[in-house]
Structure formats: structure tokens, C-alpha cells
Design an enzyme around this catalytic site. Structure first.
Site, PDB file in Angstrom:
ATOM      1  N   ASP A 322       0.859  -1.182   0.000  1.00  0.00           N
ATOM      2  CA  ASP A 322       0.000   0.000   0.000  1.00  0.00           C
ATOM      3  C   ASP A 322       0.898   1.235   0.000  1.00  0.00           C
ATOM      4  OD1 ASP A 322       1.096   0.268   2.511  1.00  0.00           O
ATOM      5  OD2 ASP A 322      -0.785   0.332   3.582  1.00  0.00           O
ATOM      6  N   ASP A 324       1.500   4.800   2.212  1.00  0.00           N
ATOM      7  CA  ASP A 324       1.146   5.456   3.474  1.00  0.00           C
ATOM      8  C   ASP A 324       1.615   6.908   3.453  1.00  0.00           C
ATOM      9  OD1 ASP A 324       0.491   2.810   4.911  1.00  0.00           O
ATOM     10  OD2 ASP A 324       2.570   2.500   4.305  1.00  0.00           O
ATOM     11  N   ASP A 439      -3.271   4.847   2.493  1.00  0.00           N
ATOM     12  CA  ASP A 439      -3.626   5.303   3.840  1.00  0.00           C
ATOM     13  C   ASP A 439      -3.231   6.763   3.987  1.00  0.00           C
ATOM     14  OD1 ASP A 439      -4.718   3.057   4.909  1.00  0.00           O
ATOM     15  OD2 ASP A 439      -2.954   2.460   6.071  1.00  0.00           O
TER      16      ASP A 439
HETATM   17  P1  UTP Z   1       2.240  -1.053   6.609  1.00  0.00           P
HETATM   18  O1  UTP Z   1       1.333  -2.142   7.052  1.00  0.00           O
HETATM   19  O2  UTP Z   1       1.803  -0.255   5.442  1.00  0.00           O
HETATM   20  O3  UTP Z   1       3.675  -1.701   6.386  1.00  0.00           O
HETATM   21  O4  UTP Z   1       2.455  -0.127   7.857  1.00  0.00           O
HETATM   22  P2  UTP Z   1       4.865  -1.286   5.434  1.00  0.00           P
HETATM   23  O5  UTP Z   1       6.077  -1.395   6.254  1.00  0.00           O
HETATM   24  O6  UTP Z   1       4.597   0.011   4.754  1.00  0.00           O
HETATM   25  O7  UTP Z   1       4.893  -2.470   4.421  1.00  0.00           O
HETATM   26  P3  UTP Z   1       4.213  -2.583   2.984  1.00  0.00           P
HETATM   27  O8  UTP Z   1       5.315  -2.317   2.036  1.00  0.00           O
HETATM   28  O9  UTP Z   1       3.104  -1.595   2.876  1.00  0.00           O
HETATM   29  O10 UTP Z   1       3.748  -3.990   2.912  1.00  0.00           O
HETATM   30  C1  UTP Z   1       3.403   0.924   7.895  1.00  0.00           C
HETATM   31  C2  UTP Z   1       3.684   1.315   9.294  1.00  0.00           C
HETATM   32  O11 UTP Z   1       2.562   1.955   9.855  1.00  0.00           O
HETATM   33  C3  UTP Z   1       2.255   1.411  11.097  1.00  0.00           C
HETATM   34  C4  UTP Z   1       2.809   0.005  11.079  1.00  0.00           C
HETATM   35  O12 UTP Z   1       3.171  -0.395  12.375  1.00  0.00           O
HETATM   36  C5  UTP Z   1       4.005   0.134  10.194  1.00  0.00           C
HETATM   37  O13 UTP Z   1       5.115   0.439  10.986  1.00  0.00           O
HETATM   38  N1  UTP Z   1       0.797   1.362  11.282  1.00  0.00           N
HETATM   39  C6  UTP Z   1       0.018   0.755  10.371  1.00  0.00           C
HETATM   40  C7  UTP Z   1       0.268   1.917  12.391  1.00  0.00           C
HETATM   41  O14 UTP Z   1       0.983   2.496  13.220  1.00  0.00           O
HETATM   42  N2  UTP Z   1      -1.081   1.845  12.605  1.00  0.00           N
HETATM   43  C8  UTP Z   1      -1.902   1.231  11.729  1.00  0.00           C
HETATM   44  O15 UTP Z   1      -3.119   1.181  11.965  1.00  0.00           O
HETATM   45  C9  UTP Z   1      -1.336   0.683  10.572  1.00  0.00           C
HETATM   46 MN    MN Z   2       2.765   0.443   3.700  1.00  0.00          MN
END
Ligand code: UTP
Ligand code: MN
Length: 515
Positions: A322, A324, A439
Site C-alpha cells: 500500500d 502510506d 492510507d
Molecule cells: P504497513 O502495514 O503499510 O507496512 O504499515 P509497510 O512497512 O509500509 O509495508 P508494505 O510495504 O506496505 O507492505 C506501515 C507502518 O505503519 C504502522 C505500522 O506499524 C508500520 O510500521 N501502522 C500501520 C500503524 O501504526 N497503525 C496502523 O493502523 C497501521
Molecule cells: Mn505500507
């Protein structure tokens, strides 16, 4: 997809006994040997009265093992017999406990509190010196032991799908230690003295080193259950519990789900509809193209805002599941309501295929500092599925599968998709856009540094930071704030560097947080 980590069962604000738990990171077990049953019972009651979580039985939850007049060797031997896999508990002398009772909070663990462990492993026979918390180590993306870490990650994933969080974390920690090694491991003897390698993980590692594969991993990933749960949780909006329920009803694939008559919620419907796209890795170029659009939206609705790409891309990954984004504004308070304005802007331009907003529900005065080991935060946030037009992408970034001539309905598409290899690019629907999970998170500027740190990941790195804060520094860290339980005050920070300093850790840059 992001499955929120389940809270530890016994780590809520109120324990099973109805007493209040003030320090959810500290789960204490008192060793009865030499202490005696009645003194142990007395000390347990005292601890609970002071807001400490003191367990009668040893379990994976325990973080601090306290003993009186025992040697580290005795306690270690006893621990090994418990076979609980949590190899990173603190072995402490009773003096830490009594000092903590006097202080009214867990005191910082100093050398004098620790049981002196006789180094079983001779220094010269240890090949790597690796600190035990992942946030004390540098873990870049170049992993020399993918054969081993893939095997352990599969077992972790399987444990997560089975809702066995303790096991999952043990495998993830073991994999993270191997990711931090500077060379490829070719013999089990190289692993002497390494932290976090439980007996089960060692067995798997040995299997892979000696036979090329682990039979346990092979049988797990080829099991009907694992395959089905993975496929079902691949649907946006479907977590391990839902997938398990469906599997027990005999649903093993998407067609069976579509025909089952189950009422899917809005997220799941969108997840099913865009299943193919959402299971294709998002490229850095796609993330940047979306970033350009979101930035335009944000600056249009609130000039002066700041936006950064977080998550895996900030750590230097070239693909992700995804995208972020974290957004703030230099004037505290101006950011309130920003998510819904950005969403309206994007919706008006037909750029969102799905969206769900949550308001910011974090209030320092009400929520307090203790965020148990959950990574759920309370920011104003939008979970969305973005419609990325190919024309937004520079032609050289186009996905190789875009030339497909297939024209299929959703359900035909799914059937075809399942019958074929998931990675078959010919299955890509022929259209000029793709769906991408995005997100959007909005943070007040006063919490921004914590939000950036919390959203950069990796998930294990975050988890280890919180564990370090709680167990070693007696602090509570969340994506909103850092609270010092000894000084009973919040520690402010305007940069990630300051947070590492507060935590007594060397600064680790994002590209080396790939634990
Ligand atoms: P992600 O699930 O998007 O992981 O969360 P990522 O490391 O970007 O991996 P990919 O590449 O998308 O698969 C990103 C960060 O945001 C935090 C997670 O702990 C992670 O460190 N996070 C995610 C939150 O703090 N709260 C949430 O509700 C979701
Ligand atoms: Mn991510």
C-alpha cells in the site's frame, strides 16, 4: 494487508483480578524457589496493589522474572524447562522489585538488578555480537539469509493466521536477528550466542541449512488451510478471524465466497472487486504518482500543509502493499478536519474507489500514556482504495501487464485468476487505471515526530521500540507521545532523533529499520 495486532490477553488496563494495571509493558513472574510460597504470595499482592501485573503462572506474556537468592543459571534452567519460546525475558533480582514498589513504578533496570549470567558461550567462539532488541540494530534491505528468513516468516505468517500472536512474534524476532547478520549463515555453529533464537526457530534454521528446506515449512505452506486463509485474508477488509470462520464453513476460494451468500461489508466488497490489483505490488513510481496528486489535494484545501511518504517506501523499499502518507500543518489545530476535505477533493475528481474515514480520537488528558503493545493509533485517518490513471504515470513506469487484451467480468476474472498463477500478468484487466491501497493519516504538529516514527515501520521495529521503551526505560511509546513512568511526565520531541535520544538509543535511519 494490515491486520491490527491483537492485544495481549492479560495486558489490559484492568487485570483478570479486577486490579488496575498501570504498566502494561511489565508482566512480572516471581520464582517461588528459595522465596517460598507465602512470601511469594505476599509480594504478589503488594505488587498488584501498586498497579503491577504479577502473574501466578509463567507464560509467553511474562517480561520480568524476579527471583531471590537464585543464580542466573538456576533460573535459566528452570525457564528452559517451561519451553515458552520467550527467550528475551529480563532475569532480575528481588532488589529491582522492592525498589520498584518503593518508587511506585518500574525502575530502570541497572546492572545491579540483573542476575549475573555466567557466559556459557566463550567470547572467541561467538561469531556475531547482535544486540537483542531490533531497535538497537541496523537492518538494511540487503538480507544475506533470505532462505532462512523466508522460512521463519512463513511460520510467523501461519501463526498470525491462526491468531497465535506470541508464536508469531517469536518467529518474527528470530527472522529479524538473521536479517541483521552481515553474511550468509552456512553452519548452525555460527549462530552461537545470538539472541531471540528459540528452540523451535533453531530447529527450522538447522533444517534449512542442512536440507535446503524445512519440512515443517513445506507442509505448512502447502496445507489447504494455509492456502485458503492466505487467499481470503488477501481480500482487503478480511482479517484472520473472518477468514478462519469462512474456512470452517468450507469456503476455500473467492468463487465459493462470492457464491456463499455471505453479506460482505463495504470494505470487503471493494476488496473482492479489486482483488487482483490490490494483490499486485505497488511500485515506488506509482507511490510517487499518487503522492503528487495527494499533495496537490492537500495544498489546495489547506495551504502550508506538509505531507510525507511513510511506511516501507520511506525505508527504501521499491515495492509495497500500500502507500502510506502522513500529513500535518505547522499551526497546531489547523489540521483538524483535513482528511475529510482531502477526501472530498479526491472524490469530486473520481479518484477514490473506496474510502473510510476515522476522526482523531486521541486526547492526552483522557487516554493517558499507556498504549499497550497494540499498534492501533487514534489519528484522523482515511483508509482508501485509490484509482490511479495510467496517464498519471510516466510511460516508462507502466506496468508490464497493461497490454493484456482480456475483457472479463469481475467473477469470470476471479475464476480465471484463481485457476492461473497469481502473478500471471496476462490476467491484468485491460483498462487504463489500477486500484491501489492508500492510507492518509493526519497528525497535529505536536505529535508529528512520533507519528513519523510510528508509521515508518517496520512493524517489528516499532514493536521492539515499544518493548524497549517499556521494559528497559520504563517509558510508554505510541505514535502520539512518549511518557516517562518514573518522572511521570510526557517527553516532547520535534524530530525522530530526539525520540531516540529520549529512549537512550543510537539513532537508526529509516533505511536501516527493515527488521
Ligand atoms: P504497513 O502495514 O503499510 O507496512 O504499515 P509497510 O512497512 O509500509 O509495508 P508494505 O510495504 O506496505 O507492505 C506501515 C507502518 O505503519 C504502522 C505500522 O506499524 C508500520 O510500521 N501502522 C500501520 C500503524 O501504526 N497503525 C496502523 O493502523 C497501521
Ligand atoms: Mn505500507
Amino acid at each position: 494487508m494490515m491486520v491490527p495486532l491483537k492485544r495481549r490477553k492479560v495486558c489490559g488496563p484492568v487485570s483478570d483480578r479486577g486490579t488496575t494495571v498501570k504498566f502494561p509493558y511489565v508482566v512480572i513472574f516471581l520464582v517461588e524457589r528459595k522465596m517460598g510460597a507465602s512470601r511469594r504470595a505476599f509480594l504478589s499482592r503488594l505488587g498488584r496493589k501498586n498497579g503491577f501485573q504479577v502473574e501466578d503462572d509463567f507464560s509467553d506474556c511474562v517480561t520480568h522474572v524476579i527471583s531471590e537468592n537464585n543464580s542466573a543459571d538456576d533460573v535459566r534452567t528452570w525457564l528452559d524447562l517451561q519451553q515458552k519460546g520467550n527467550v528475551t525475558v529480563e532475569l532480575l533480582d528481588i532488589c529491582w522489585y522492592t525498589e520498584s514498589m518503593e518508587a511506585g513504578c518500574p525502575v530502570e533496570i541497572l546492572a545491579k538488578h540483573k542476575l549475573q549470567e555466567v557466559q556459557k558461550v566463550k567470547e572467541e567462539s561467538v561469531e556475531f555480537l547482535i544486540p537483542s532488541y531490533a531497535c538497537q540494530r541496523r537492518t538494511s534491505l540487503d538480507n544475506h539469509n533470505t532462505n532462512l528468513t523466508d522460512a521463519l516468516s512463513h511460520l510467523a505468517e501461519n501463526a498470525e493466521l491462526n491468531n497465535e500472536d506470541g508464536r508469531a512474534v517469536a518467529f518474527r524476532r528470530a527472522a529479524a536477528v538473521l536479517k541483521a547478520l552481515p553474511v550468509k549463515v552456512t553452519s548452525i555453529t555460527q549462530l552461537r550466542g545470538l539472541p531471540c533464537l528459540g528452540e523451535h526457530s533453531q530447529r527450522v534454521i538447522k533444517d534449512v541449512i542442512e536440507n535446503g528446506v524445512s519440512s515443517e515449512v513445506e507442509s505448512t505452506i502447502h496445507s489447504e488451510r494455509f492456502k485458503a486463509l492466505k487467499l481470503l485474508t488477501g481480500i482487503f477488509g478480511v482479517g484472520a478471524k473472518t477468514a478462519d470462520r469462512w474456512f470452517k464453513e468450507g469456503i476455500q476460494n473467492l468463487t465459493q465466497l462470492a457464491n456463499s451468500g455471505h453479506d460482505l461489508n463495504r470494505a470487503q466488497q471493494a476488496g473482492l472487486e479489486h482483488y487482483y490489483d490490490l494483490n499486485q505490488p505497488v511500485t515506488k513510481a506509482e507511490a510517487e504518482a499518487i503522492g503528487d496528486i495527494v499533495k496537490k489535494a492537500v495544498l489546495d484545501v489547506l495551504p502550508g500543509s506538509e505531507i510525507i511518504l511513510t511506511g516501507g517506501f520511506r525505508r527504501g523499499k521499491i515495492t509495497g502493499h500500500d502507500v502510506d502518507f502522513l500529513i500535518t500543518h505547522p499551526d497546531e489545530g489547523k489540521e483538524v478536519g483535513l482528511v475529510s476535505k482531502v477526501v472530498s477533493w479526491l472524490t469530486a475528481r473520481g479518484l477514490l474507489l473506496y474510502q473510510k474515514n476515522t476522526r482523531n480520537s486521541y486526547l492526552e488528558s483522557e487516554d493517558g500514556p499507556a498504549q499497550p503493545p497494540s499498534n492501533m493509533d487514534r489519528f484522523e485517518r482515511c483508509f482508501s482504495i485509490f484509482k490511479l490513471e495510467k496517464k498519471e504515470m510516466h510511460s516508462k513506469h507502466l506496468h508490464p501487464g497493461t497490454q493484456s487484451s482480456d475483457q472479463k467480468t469481475s467473477i469470470e476474472h476471479l475464476q480465471y485468476f484463481q485457476a492461473n498463477d497469481l502473478s500471471n500478468s496476462q490476467m491484468r484487466p485491460n483498462r487504463n487505471w489500477r486500484a491501489v491501497r492508500v492510507d492518509l493519516v493526519v497528525s497535529p504538529i505536536s505529535q508529528f515526530a512520533f507519528a513519523v516514527l510510528g508509521w515508518t515501520g517496520s512493524k517489528l521495529f516499532e514493536r521492539e521500540l515499544r518493548r524497549w521503551a517499556g521494559q528497559v526505560k520504563s517509558m510508554s511509546l505510541s505514535s502520539h507521545a512518549l511518557y516517562d513512568n518514573k518522572q511521570c511526565k510526557y517527553l516532547r520531541a520535534t524530530s525522530e532523533e530526539e525520540i531516540f535520544t529520549h529512549l537512550g538509543l543510537e539513532f537508526i535511519p529509516p533505511s536501516e529499520r527493515n527488521a
